[in-house]
Design an enzyme around this catalytic site. Structure first.
Site, PDB file in Angstrom:
ATOM      1  N   GLU A 115       0.815  -1.227   0.000  1.00 14.43           N
ATOM      2  CA  GLU A 115       0.000   0.000   0.000  1.00 14.43           C
ATOM      3  C   GLU A 115       0.847   1.276   0.000  1.00 14.43           C
ATOM      4  O   GLU A 115       0.766   2.063   0.927  1.00 14.43           O
ATOM      5  CB  GLU A 115      -0.889   0.021   1.252  1.00 14.43           C
ATOM      6  CG  GLU A 115      -1.739  -1.208   1.432  1.00 14.43           C
ATOM      7  CD  GLU A 115      -2.483  -1.226   2.760  1.00 14.43           C
ATOM      8  OE1 GLU A 115      -3.620  -1.696   2.780  1.00 14.43           O
ATOM      9  OE2 GLU A 115      -1.918  -0.759   3.780  1.00 14.43           O
ATOM     10  N   PRO A 116       1.653   1.488  -1.028  1.00 18.91           N
ATOM     11  CA  PRO A 116       2.456   2.717  -1.044  1.00 18.91           C
ATOM     12  C   PRO A 116       1.600   3.948  -1.309  1.00 18.91           C
ATOM     13  O   PRO A 116       0.712   3.917  -2.159  1.00 18.91           O
ATOM     14  CB  PRO A 116       3.437   2.478  -2.197  1.00 18.91           C
ATOM     15  CG  PRO A 116       2.752   1.502  -3.096  1.00 18.91           C
ATOM     16  CD  PRO A 116       1.878   0.649  -2.225  1.00 18.91           C
TER      17      PRO A 116
ATOM     18  N   ARG B 117       2.941   7.689  -0.121  1.00 17.95           N
ATOM     19  CA  ARG B 117       3.952   8.728  -0.264  1.00 17.95           C
ATOM     20  C   ARG B 117       4.882   8.466  -1.452  1.00 17.95           C
ATOM     21  O   ARG B 117       5.138   9.361  -2.259  1.00 17.95           O
ATOM     22  CB  ARG B 117       4.791   8.777   1.026  1.00 17.95           C
ATOM     23  CG  ARG B 117       5.815   9.907   1.087  1.00 17.95           C
ATOM     24  CD  ARG B 117       6.797   9.693   2.252  1.00 17.95           C
ATOM     25  NE  ARG B 117       6.123   9.363   3.485  1.00 17.95           N
ATOM     26  CZ  ARG B 117       5.610  10.242   4.353  1.00 17.95           C
ATOM     27  NH1 ARG B 117       5.740  11.524   4.124  1.00 17.95           N
ATOM     28  NH2 ARG B 117       4.995   9.831   5.447  1.00 17.95           N
TER      29      ARG B 117
ATOM     30  N   CYS C  27      -1.227  32.951  11.196  1.00 18.49           N
ATOM     31  CA  CYS C  27      -0.991  33.538  12.506  1.00 18.49           C
ATOM     32  C   CYS C  27      -0.536  32.500  13.523  1.00 18.49           C
ATOM     33  O   CYS C  27      -1.236  32.231  14.508  1.00 18.49           O
ATOM     34  CB  CYS C  27      -2.242  34.257  12.990  1.00 18.49           C
ATOM     35  SG  CYS C  27      -2.568  35.684  11.973  1.00 18.49           S
ATOM     36  N   GLU C  28       0.590  31.880  13.255  1.00 21.94           N
ATOM     37  CA  GLU C  28       1.243  30.914  14.144  1.00 21.94           C
ATOM     38  C   GLU C  28       2.732  31.099  13.944  1.00 21.94           C
ATOM     39  O   GLU C  28       3.199  31.027  12.800  1.00 21.94           O
ATOM     40  CB  GLU C  28       0.896  29.471  13.733  1.00 21.94           C
ATOM     41  CG  GLU C  28      -0.508  29.015  14.013  1.00 21.94           C
ATOM     42  CD  GLU C  28      -0.775  28.783  15.491  1.00 21.94           C
ATOM     43  OE1 GLU C  28       0.176  28.446  16.228  1.00 21.94           O
ATOM     44  OE2 GLU C  28      -1.938  28.955  15.894  1.00 21.94           O
TER      45      GLU C  28
ATOM     46  N   TYR D 261       0.474  14.121   1.276  1.00 24.63           N
ATOM     47  CA  TYR D 261       0.194  14.685   2.601  1.00 24.63           C
ATOM     48  C   TYR D 261       0.365  16.197   2.647  1.00 24.63           C
ATOM     49  O   TYR D 261       0.733  16.759   3.670  1.00 24.63           O
ATOM     50  CB  TYR D 261       1.060  13.995   3.678  1.00 24.63           C
ATOM     51  CG  TYR D 261       0.917  12.495   3.654  1.00 24.63           C
ATOM     52  CD1 TYR D 261      -0.295  11.902   3.998  1.00 24.63           C
ATOM     53  CD2 TYR D 261       1.956  11.667   3.265  1.00 24.63           C
ATOM     54  CE1 TYR D 261      -0.453  10.529   3.945  1.00 24.63           C
ATOM     55  CE2 TYR D 261       1.804  10.289   3.208  1.00 24.63           C
ATOM     56  CZ  TYR D 261       0.592   9.726   3.550  1.00 24.63           C
ATOM     57  OH  TYR D 261       0.437   8.369   3.499  1.00 24.63           O
TER      58      TYR D 261
HETATM   59  C1  LIG Z   1      -0.690   5.723   5.681  1.00 20.66           C
HETATM   60  C2  LIG Z   1      -0.855   4.292   5.353  1.00 20.66           C
HETATM   61  C3  LIG Z   1      -0.276   3.772   4.186  1.00 20.66           C
HETATM   62  C4  LIG Z   1       0.602   4.588   3.275  1.00 20.66           C
HETATM   63  O1  LIG Z   1       1.791   4.977   3.881  1.00 20.66           O
HETATM   64  P1  LIG Z   1       2.918   5.736   3.014  1.00 20.66           P
HETATM   65  O2  LIG Z   1       3.958   6.077   4.023  1.00 20.66           O
HETATM   66  O3  LIG Z   1       2.283   6.939   2.427  1.00 20.66           O
HETATM   67  O4  LIG Z   1       3.387   4.779   1.984  1.00 20.66           O
HETATM   68  C5  LIG Z   1      -0.518   2.447   3.884  1.00 20.66           C
HETATM   69  N1  LIG Z   1      -1.296   1.668   4.679  1.00 20.66           N
HETATM   70  C6  LIG Z   1      -1.853   2.133   5.802  1.00 20.66           C
HETATM   71  C7  LIG Z   1      -2.692   1.249   6.618  1.00 20.66           C
HETATM   72  C8  LIG Z   1      -1.645   3.453   6.187  1.00 20.66           C
HETATM   73  O5  LIG Z   1      -2.188   3.910   7.315  1.00 20.66           O
END
Ligand SMILES: *Cc1c(COP(=O)(O)O)cnc(C)c1O
Length: 433
Positions: free
Chosen positions: A291-292, A294, A362-363, A391
């Protein structure tokens, strides 16, 4: 010179992304502006897919972790590239559905899915739930029963591997709000319980050990812990586990200090671990899911700003203020995240002095980067912050009632606005009285 080969400098000394001059893009669309290099995002999707095909005969699926950048267009793009998606909320599921995403390729995550979200996901035909806890499991079973339907699920497991830093340690992970732990028997018990529920089909195991991880060892370690658990479930519960989902978290290069591996290096090593354990323990090879988020989209994005003021505080520091900040990129104020900043209209100039790039909110903590070496900067210059594709827009807010910037996608010589700039009327749109 840059952390991504889609970036270069043209004859005017302007930073280019793909075939576009960033200073021209800033002029045409205004700033702050997100630019998404669609070609690079697609290339990253393909690299993961190809790696899974090469190292694991394609017996698996790459999911785009949609929370990294969830829009209609990026959902369509991920579908077009043959990826599945991971979603963590009703809003992300709704976006995917509206984008025409194949919902059977969606995995629904989250540690507190609400009744409405579960109902929505089931009615949209989400393929798998990644169940976090017993209350959720019972709720899914109940809602699925009302709909006369059997929902396929995985459980989120805490494999006991802490990979939040470069060094990983194997303790402490039990203290996480996500999932069920292995080491105290919690995970085994919930699998045993799930097999007794009429409207649940247990289909796999899932873990996600962290984010921005540069080593492959923690992933291999997680794979081996999970494979052993699959064997245990098979031996003790006669449960055949089809899916091994190892999450995302692969690191990317934000600055020259970062040294990420390629998708092929990550997947190759992990696939090797899974294959050799399957052989040794005599279990069938699981369908392997990653599940990439980023690493697919962060390098494909940059943010352009215009410098509005420069404040030299003698013997203290120089603040360079830009027309965006924590509203479009809250990662510095949240985590002190490092980024590379480029003077886009004079991109080959030599750095001369440290500056702090500040936002307009304003921080006091609303900074883009502190004490970075930059060339001489003037009011009106264009600054580019690199690797902001993940993100940033997805975490953006309207703090101070600043409208959120648009996203312009570029593909070859094509460019199009995929998310429009918010207007002041958008900002007051929900105010009823
Ligand atoms: C955030 C997340 C991802 C993706 O993470 P990356 O660092 O963006 O690759 C994959 N699986 C789960 C369950 C997540 O919470």
């Amino acid at each position: 010179m840059f952390n991504s080969d889609n970036l270069s400098v043209n004859a005017n000394n302007h930073l280019t992304v793909g075939c576009y001059d960033t200073v021209e893009l800033a002029k045409e669309f205004g700033t702050p502006l997100y630019v998404l290099d669609e070609d690079l995002m697609r290339r990253n999707c393909r690299e993961y897919k190809t790696a899974l095909e090469y190292h694991y005969d394609g017996n698996g699926l790459i999911l785009f972790a949609s929370k990294a950048l969830c829009t209609m267009y990026t959902s369509k793009l991920a579908a077009d590239e043959g990826l599945g998606a991971d979603a963590v909320s009703g809003g992300e599921i709704y976006t995917l559905f509206k984008a025409g995403f194949p919902m059977e390729k969606v995995f629904f995550h989250g540690n507190n899915k609400t009744h409405d979200e579960i109902e929505l996901a089931i009615s949209f035909g989400v393929g798998h739930f990644v169940v976090d806890n017993k209350e959720e499991l019972e709720l899914i079973n109940e809602i699925a029963r009302e709909k006369n339907f059997v929902q396929k699920i995985l459980f989120r497991i805490k494999p006991g591997i802490d990979a939040h830093t470069h060094d990983f340690i194997k303790t402490g992970q039990i203290d996480s709000k996500f999932g069920v732990a292995l080491e105290n028997g919690e995970a085994f018990k919930i699998y045993e319980y799930a097999t007794t529920l009429s409207n649940i089909k247990v289909d796999g195991v899932h873990c996600h050990i962290g984010s921005q991880i540069f080593d492959v060892e923690p992933f291999c370690e997680a794979a081996s812990v999970m494979m052993n658990f699959i064997v245990e479930l098979q031996d003790k519960l006669s449960l055949k586990v089809n899916i091994l989902n190892l999450g995302g978290g692969f690191g990317i290069e934000y600055t020259s200090d970062d040294d990420p591996l390629t998708p092929s290096e990550y997947i190759g090593k992990v696939a090797e671990t899974v294959k050799s354990l399957a052989m040794e323990k005599n279990v069938e090879l699981p369908f392997l899911v990653f599940e990439p988020g980023r690493s697919i989209v962060a390098p494909a994005g940059i943010t352009l700003y215009t410098v509005g003021s420069i404040k030299e505080i003698e013997n203290v520091r120089t603040y360079v203020s830009v027309d965006g900040g924590m509203g479009d990129n809250p990662r510095y104020i949240l985590y002190g995240s490092k980024y590379s900043v480029v003077l886009a209209n004079n991109a080959a100039a030599k750095p001369v002095a440290p500056v702090t790039v500040a936002g307009k909110c304003c921080e006091s903590g609303d900074l883009i980067q502190e004490n970075i070496l930059m060339p001489e900067i003037k009011v009106g210059d264009t600054l580019a912050v690199l690797a902001t594709g993940a993100y940033n827009y997805s975490m953006a807010s309207n703090y101070n009632r600043n409208p959120r910037p648009p996203i312009v996608a570029i593909r070859g010589e094509e460019k199009k606005i995929i998310v429009k700039r918010e207007t002041y009327d958008d900002i007051i749109n929900n105010d009823l009285i």
